[in-house]
Design an enzyme around this catalytic site. Structure first.
Site, PDB file in Angstrom:
ATOM      1  N   GLU A 152      -9.102  -4.445 -49.168  1.00  0.00           N
ATOM      2  CA  GLU A 152     -10.050  -4.373 -49.920  1.00  0.00           C
ATOM      3  C   GLU A 152     -10.127  -5.817 -50.683  1.00  0.00           C
ATOM      4  O   GLU A 152     -11.043  -6.674 -50.827  1.00  0.00           O
ATOM      5  CB  GLU A 152     -10.507  -3.360 -50.822  1.00  0.00           C
ATOM      6  CG  GLU A 152     -10.900  -2.025 -49.769  1.00  0.00           C
ATOM      7  CD  GLU A 152     -12.235  -2.634 -49.072  1.00  0.00           C
ATOM      8  OE1 GLU A 152     -13.036  -3.124 -49.683  1.00  0.00           O
ATOM      9  OE2 GLU A 152     -12.308  -2.524 -47.789  1.00  0.00           O
ATOM     10  N   HIS A 183     -17.976 -10.029 -47.117  1.00  0.00           N
ATOM     11  CA  HIS A 183     -16.887  -9.201 -47.516  1.00  0.00           C
ATOM     12  C   HIS A 183     -16.602  -8.547 -45.759  1.00  0.00           C
ATOM     13  O   HIS A 183     -15.243  -8.550 -45.510  1.00  0.00           O
ATOM     14  CB  HIS A 183     -17.414  -8.093 -48.146  1.00  0.00           C
ATOM     15  CG  HIS A 183     -16.189  -7.091 -48.472  1.00  0.00           C
ATOM     16  ND1 HIS A 183     -15.278  -7.126 -49.547  1.00  0.00           N
ATOM     17  CD2 HIS A 183     -16.227  -5.800 -47.589  1.00  0.00           C
ATOM     18  CE1 HIS A 183     -14.664  -5.879 -49.399  1.00  0.00           C
ATOM     19  NE2 HIS A 183     -15.197  -5.051 -48.115  1.00  0.00           N
ATOM     20  N   GLU A 184     -17.498  -8.126 -45.216  1.00  0.00           N
ATOM     21  CA  GLU A 184     -17.291  -7.591 -43.857  1.00  0.00           C
ATOM     22  C   GLU A 184     -16.708  -8.666 -42.791  1.00  0.00           C
ATOM     23  O   GLU A 184     -15.637  -8.474 -41.909  1.00  0.00           O
ATOM     24  CB  GLU A 184     -18.539  -6.886 -43.271  1.00  0.00           C
ATOM     25  CG  GLU A 184     -18.996  -5.669 -44.129  1.00  0.00           C
ATOM     26  CD  GLU A 184     -17.665  -4.690 -44.235  1.00  0.00           C
ATOM     27  OE1 GLU A 184     -16.967  -4.236 -43.411  1.00  0.00           O
ATOM     28  OE2 GLU A 184     -17.499  -4.199 -45.440  1.00  0.00           O
ATOM     29  N   HIS A 188     -13.099  -9.173 -43.628  1.00  0.00           N
ATOM     30  CA  HIS A 188     -12.080  -8.376 -42.866  1.00  0.00           C
ATOM     31  C   HIS A 188     -11.649  -8.784 -41.440  1.00  0.00           C
ATOM     32  O   HIS A 188     -10.837  -8.523 -40.812  1.00  0.00           O
ATOM     33  CB  HIS A 188     -12.904  -7.069 -42.997  1.00  0.00           C
ATOM     34  CG  HIS A 188     -12.674  -6.039 -44.166  1.00  0.00           C
ATOM     35  ND1 HIS A 188     -11.263  -5.716 -44.866  1.00  0.00           N
ATOM     36  CD2 HIS A 188     -13.562  -5.366 -44.874  1.00  0.00           C
ATOM     37  CE1 HIS A 188     -11.846  -5.093 -45.928  1.00  0.00           C
ATOM     38  NE2 HIS A 188     -13.047  -4.851 -46.144  1.00  0.00           N
TER      39      HIS A 188
HETATM   40 ZN    ZN Z   1     -14.033  -3.511 -47.158  1.00  0.00          ZN
END
Ligand code: ZN
Length: 270
Positions: free
Chosen positions: A201, A138-139, A142
């Site tokens: 997100e 997830h990170e 981003h």
């Molecule tokens: Zn996030």
């Protein structure tokens, strides 16, 4: 690039900064990023080193090993993904690094250029290797989707009156440092206070599932991880309408909807 398609309402900064459009991998969303990659990378490397110097690194060998193993696998998956999409150039000059910081904060982040920090406080919630892959996927998503650049571009426009980054760096170094930290969600609780918009997100959740699947981790683990996050917050999260953060229910529902696509990548990784 085709700036005509970038109709994001950010015209206020356009006169000050070089406009450039990029496309987010997988989702194909056109985005406005105004800070040159070279600037993002040099700022990132500098801020990352400073962060490591002023925070305590973990000395738990086993956990350090775990973070670097998961990180390397995610890194390889991202490189493979970008190579298959003929986008490897976007990762040029990346200098991946995965560090574990001793802190009760439930957090993790990745700056431009692949500079990752995981806080020991999130490990009881990630629970196992696949759970950690959810967070790191997830990170990293981003970062490679340039969300930090988008955020910083917006912050410069709204908080510094569209001042060009080069000037801002010289004239207000402390302020630019703060904008940088908030652009990457540093100092905020993972998934609790919203470092990123709802759109970012969702994008990071979707991309993160694909990266973890390509790295050989079953993406179904993301559901369990976000359920544990919800439990930890004990219903104390702000209601969805007061924040731009997706509620846990919405997030988990969307993640479940992304699972079939991610599973295709998982099967290929086996
Ligand atoms: Zn996030």
């Amino acid at each position: 690039m085709k700036s005509s398609k970038c109709y994001v309402g950010l015209s206020l900064i356009i006169s000050f900064l070089l406009v450039s459009c990029a496309t987010v991998p997988v989702t194909g969303r056109r985005q406005l990023v105004v800070i040159p990659s070279s600037t993002m990378l040099s700022m990132s490397f500098q801020q990352y080193d400073e962060f490591l110097k002023s925070n305590k690194l973990s000395n738990n060998k086993e956990q350090i090993e775990l973070v670097s193993r998961v990180g390397s696998r995610i890194q390889k998956a991202v490189e493979q993904y970008f190579a298959e999409e003929n986008m490897s150039d976007a990762l040029k000059n990346y200098d991946w690094e995965f560090n574990l910081v001793e802190s009760p904060q439930v957090n993790a982040w990745c700056m431009s250029g692949g500079k990752v920090v995981v806080y020991t406080g999130i490990l009881p919630i990630t629970k196992d290797e696949a759970g950690l892959a959810v967070v790191m996927g997830h990170e990293v998503a981003h970062a490679v989707a340039k969300h930090g650049n988008e955020r910083l571009s917006q912050s410069l426009a709204t908080q510094m009156g569209g001042m060009a980054l080069a000037i801002a760096l010289q004239e207000k170094p402390e302020k630019t440092r703060q904008l940088w930290m908030s652009a990457f969600g540093i100092g905020t609780q993972f998934g609790v206070i919203l470092p990123y918009s709802r759109l970012h997100e969702s994008e990071a959740d979707h991309l993160g599932l694909i990266f973890m699947a390509m790295a050989g981790y079953n993406p179904h683990n993301a559901v369990g991880f976000w359920e544990r996050m919800a439990e930890m917050k004990g219903g104390k999260a702000p209601p969805e309408f007061v924040s731009t953060h997706p509620s846990d229910k919405t997030r988990i529902r969307k993640i479940k909807a992304s699972l079939p696509a991610a599973m295709q990548y998982y099967k290929k990784s086996k």
